[in-house]
Design an enzyme around this catalytic site. Structure first.
Site: not given
Length: 408
Positions: A106, A181
């Site tokens: 993150k 992805d």
């Protein structure tokens, strides 16, 4: 035989799950030395995404499953607890001479550990540092987490995928595989390769690359998104129907389905002849592609009735002889049994400690001068920890101590 294109490039891989690992697998396939950092005892989150799992000699389930195996060949696995001071120091030591540092934490997470771009650049000014996230390094959503399906929804892909309105089961639909992805992994690889070329051409200058899943899926929508940008119209879901040349779509035959794409007026005329209705090509409602777009439901219904009159094999043979783009709707068993697929050797065998004849899908790129001739099996968790740490100066006693205190 020449060395692989990326021989001599060292990649420090702090990615997990799919997009990042797919990119670093690509770099490993091309010859880079990819050092995959995993959590001690747990490893990459992908190791838990199963079944199926490979079993050990006693038949026990291991953490080597299909999801992990598909994205982690040609790497070395090193276990490091980066939440500890000593673990962070190991990463910094490895980063000092790496060419590429890839992470998908993150936004801001690695700064807490002194492993962010600015910190790594201070140790290695030429590093190509790539951050792979869901929403990117800037913007109001940058702190959010997300998975592939979220981006299929938020990026607009699901809005143009699925059955047409008014049909049974109509509504937004997810694409089967984790396609966002995969596309993000490809964009990541392209960005890294471009930055390496830039570094070589500009005196060793590194840089930070920001790749995210939301950007990738929006960019992939191509002509669909361009329609909206041109006229403000959101393209409808069309099921398997084409968006350009028509008629195009899946047609049911007497014993299965085939996919047909009629790309121009000449192909339309030949298709009508194959179907035994040559006069359709002269009907003013269907003669030109723009006319067929206006009357799409009518011509698709006519074709649907004609295709039901014979088998898939019959129609494919006739259409192929007439030069009409078409193909069967295959499941995976049919894909890997197909003679053309087999001739392309897309399925390759590798030696894995748990399966000496494990099948994987080869890299989709083929080279004449630097062919990818060998695939190393996706590493077991921590398989190369001792080897890699020894290479950067850690002795056997120190490695054992780090294991005992669960740093590695």
């Amino acid at each position: 035989m020449s060395a692989l294109p990326l021989s001599g490039i060292k990649v420090l891989d702090l990615t997990r799950v799919l997009a990042g690992p797919l990119s670093t697998q690509m770099l490993g396939d091309l010859g880079a030395d990819v050092i995959k950092i995993e959590r001690p005892g747990i490893g990459d989150d992908a190791r838990a995404f199963g079944p199926p799992f490979l079993a050990d000699a006693q038949g026990n389930q291991t953490n080597n499953n299909a999801f992990y195996l598909c994205a982690n060949r040609n790497k070395r696995s090193v276990t490091v607890n980066i939440a500890t001071i000593e673990g962070q120091q190991i990463i910094r030591e490895l980063a000092k001479d790496c060419d590429v540092f890839v992470e998908n934490y993150k936004v801001g997470d690695l700064k807490r550990y002194g492993l962010d771009y600015d910190s790594i650049r201070s140790l290695n000014p030429g590093v190509v540092y790539c951050s792979v996230t869901g929403f990117g390094q800037i913007g109001p959503y940058s702190a959010r987490a997300g998975y592939d399906a979220i981006f299929q929804a938020m990026g607009g892909l699901m809005s143009v995928t699925g059955h047409m309105d008014g049909e049974p089961g109509a509504g937004p639909m997810k694409v089967g595989p984790s396609i966002v992805d995969y596309m993000t992994g490809m964009n990541t690889s392209i960005g890294i390769l471009a930055a390496l070329y830039h570094r070589k051409s500009n005196g060793g200058q590194g840089q930070h690359i920001d790749v995210c899943l939301l950007d990738s899926v929006i960019a992939s929508l191509s002509h669909h998104a361009q329609i909206f940008l041109m006229n403000g119209t959101c393209p409808p879901r069309r099921g398997t129907w084409g968006n350009g040349g028509l008629p195009s779509g899946v047609f049911r035959c007497a014993d299965g389905e085939l996919m047909l794409v009629v790309g121009n007026d000449a192909q339309f005329a030949r298709t009508c002849a194959v179907l035994g209705e040559p006069e359709l090509a002269n009907n003013p409602k269907f003669a030109k592609n723009n006319d067929r777009i206006v009357h799409v439901k009518e011509i698709m219904a006519i074709f649907a009735g004609l295709f039901l009159k014979n088998t898939v094999g019959y129609w494919l043979e006739k259409l192929e002889k007439a030069g009409i783009p078409c193909g069967p709707v295959n499941d995976f068993a049919q894909v890997f049994a197909d003679e053309h697929v087999r001739s392309r050797r897309i399925e390759v065998k590798i030696k894995h400690p748990l399966d000496p004849s494990l099948s994987v899908i080869r890299n989709a790129i083929t080279f004449s001068g630097t062919p990818i001739a060998e695939y190393r099996s996706p590493p077991r968790l921590g398989e190369h920890t001792d080897e890699v740490l020894n290479q950067i100066g850690y002795g056997a006693d120190e490695i054992e101590r780090l294991k005992n205190v669960k740093i590695i």
